[in-house]
Design an enzyme around this catalytic site. Structure first.
Site, PDB file in Angstrom:
ATOM      1  N   CYS A   1       0.043  -2.595 -22.926  1.00 58.33           N
ATOM      2  CA  CYS A   1       1.391  -2.045 -22.966  1.00 58.33           C
ATOM      3  C   CYS A   1       1.538  -1.367 -24.211  1.00 58.33           C
ATOM      4  CB  CYS A   1       2.431  -3.248 -22.840  1.00 58.33           C
ATOM      5  SG  CYS A   1       4.203  -2.797 -22.848  1.00 58.33           S
TER       6      CYS A   1
ATOM      7  N   ASP B   1       0.680  -1.149  -0.218  1.00 57.55           N
ATOM      8  CA  ASP B   1       0.146   0.097   0.141  1.00 57.55           C
ATOM      9  C   ASP B   1       0.750   1.244   0.036  1.00 57.55           C
ATOM     10  OD1 ASP B   1       0.953   0.196   2.618  1.00 57.55           O
ATOM     11  OD2 ASP B   1      -1.004  -0.777   3.387  1.00 57.55           O
TER      12      ASP B   1
ATOM     13  N   CYS C   1       4.429  -3.430 -26.355  1.00 58.32           N
ATOM     14  CA  CYS C   1       4.329  -4.671 -26.894  1.00 58.32           C
ATOM     15  C   CYS C   1       3.090  -5.113 -27.123  1.00 58.32           C
ATOM     16  CB  CYS C   1       5.083  -5.919 -26.014  1.00 58.32           C
ATOM     17  SG  CYS C   1       4.328  -6.311 -24.581  1.00 58.32           S
TER      18      CYS C   1
ATOM     19  N   HIS D   1       6.321  -7.644  -1.553  1.00 58.09           N
ATOM     20  CA  HIS D   1       5.325  -8.032  -2.349  1.00 58.09           C
ATOM     21  C   HIS D   1       4.888  -7.263  -3.392  1.00 58.09           C
ATOM     22  CE1 HIS D   1       4.166 -11.235   1.039  1.00 58.09           C
ATOM     23  NE2 HIS D   1       5.109 -11.618   0.336  1.00 58.09           N
TER      24      HIS D   1
ATOM     25  N   CYS E   1       4.160  -4.754 -17.329  1.00 56.04           N
ATOM     26  CA  CYS E   1       3.494  -5.354 -18.389  1.00 56.04           C
ATOM     27  C   CYS E   1       3.449  -6.946 -18.058  1.00 56.04           C
ATOM     28  CB  CYS E   1       4.476  -5.287 -19.522  1.00 56.04           C
ATOM     29  SG  CYS E   1       3.882  -6.202 -20.739  1.00 56.04           S
TER      30      CYS E   1
ATOM     31  N   ASN F   1       0.774  -7.861  17.725  1.00 52.51           N
ATOM     32  CA  ASN F   1      -0.485  -8.351  17.067  1.00 52.51           C
ATOM     33  C   ASN F   1      -1.430  -8.870  17.883  1.00 52.51           C
ATOM     34  OD1 ASN F   1      -2.185 -10.182  15.403  1.00 52.51           O
ATOM     35  ND2 ASN F   1      -0.607 -10.490  14.182  1.00 52.51           N
ATOM     36  N   PRO F   2      -2.912  -8.143  17.859  1.00 51.60           N
ATOM     37  CA  PRO F   2      -3.798  -8.452  18.723  1.00 51.60           C
ATOM     38  C   PRO F   2      -4.090 -10.116  19.009  1.00 51.60           C
ATOM     39  CG  PRO F   2      -4.519  -6.976  17.306  1.00 51.60           C
ATOM     40  CD  PRO F   2      -2.992  -7.309  16.933  1.00 51.60           C
TER      41      PRO F   2
ATOM     42  N   ALA G   1      -1.372  -2.135  16.677  1.00 52.62           N
ATOM     43  CA  ALA G   1      -0.047  -1.300  16.376  1.00 52.62           C
ATOM     44  C   ALA G   1      -0.217   0.220  16.456  1.00 52.62           C
ATOM     45  CB  ALA G   1       0.316  -1.762  14.927  1.00 52.62           C
TER      46      ALA G   1
ATOM     47  N   GLY H   1       2.013  -6.765  13.096  1.00 48.62           N
ATOM     48  CA  GLY H   1       0.606  -6.943  12.289  1.00 48.62           C
ATOM     49  C   GLY H   1       0.767  -8.140  11.188  1.00 48.62           C
TER      50      GLY H   1
END
Ligand code: OAD
Length: 239
Positions: free
Chosen positions: A129, A86, A132, A101, A109, A195-196, A213, A169
């Protein structure tokens, strides 16, 4: 340190595995987050990520992101490894972020695997794209895909040599990211989990704070600053 979706929960970004609100409660990963799913239904996948991109653009970093950004400036060596796509750590001011990640704000592309910054708005979903003609996709790591080159190596090396490792988290179930706190334990680091909910790591962590957090990370920062104020010396810890 390693962060996961829970660090952004208080910003209003749904986590993946929380039973009621998690993204995977409504969607099956294999329908949306695999290359096969994209080949099968590129429009569905593109639109799901477009929805998430819009959601992320409309929220703000929370006190946990902001405290982590400030913490970075207090230590000579500080590595923030995130599974989140994010970009909220960077928007909070964190400078050195290892994104395991990818990042949902970037597009690449599908065929060439190169990041693109522009495309023609022809009404195609997903867009194509301009080089291409291949389909464009978010620059995130899907299941069955390799992590960005070098990211896991840098994260692993930092984890193995750190003094303090914070795991914040994350459900600690998605590998290889989930191996990092164990790497830190093997290297002799003090491992702290925030972490809860309990995770597979909780039993082995030296300290497990079952708290949100946004509440505990700013407190941790305040405590670090208080201790540094007392000693007058830069802290040696290396979260
Ligand atoms: P998960 O959804 O698996 O886990 C989020 C964790 O955050 C849970 O253990 C929650 O208990 C915890 N949590 C919820 N609210 C919190 C709060 N306010 N403060 C602290 N913790 C809180 O998300 P990740 O562990 O990040 O991968 O998931 C790992 C990967 O699985 C994701 O990066 C994604 C997903 O599939 C890909 O898309 C490749």
């Amino acid at each position: 340190m390693l962060t996961g979706a829970g660090v952004s929960a208080e910003s209003g970004v749904p986590t993946f595995r929380d039973a009621q609100s998690g993204l995977w409660a409504d969607f099956k990963p294999e329908d949306l987050a695999t290359p096969r799913a994209f080949r099968r239904n590129p429009r569905l996948v593109w639109e799901w990520y477009a929805w998430r991109r819009k959601l992320v653009a409309g929220v703000n970093p929370n006190p946990a992101h902001l405290a982590l950004a400030e913490m970075e400036s207090l230590f000579p060596e500080f590595h923030l490894v995130t599974q989140n796509v994010d970009g909220l750590h960077q928007r909070a001011g964190s400078r050195e972020v290892i994104e395991l990640h990818g990042n949902i704000t970037r597009v690449k592309c599908f065929d060439e695997d190169t990041v693109v910054s522009t495309w023609n708005e022809t009404g195609d979903v997903p867009p194509k794209c301009t080089r291409c003609g291949g389909l464009l996709r978010p620059d995130v790591v899907w299941f069955e895909e390799a992590l960005p080159e070098g990211a896991m190596e840098r994260a692993g090396a930092a984890s193995a040599r750190c003094d303090v490792f914070l795991s914040i988290g994350t459900s600690t179930v998605v590998y290889p990211a989930a191996s990092l706190p164990y790497e830190a334990l093997r290297g002799g680091a003090t491992v702290v989990e925030i972490n809860p909910q309990p995770t597979p790591l909780s039993e082995q962590a030296h300290h497990a704070f079952p708290l949100a957090a946004g509440a505990i990370v700013p407190e941790l920062l305040a405590e670090i600053k208080r201790l540094r104020g007392q000693s007058g010396a830069p802290a040696k810890a290396n979260p």
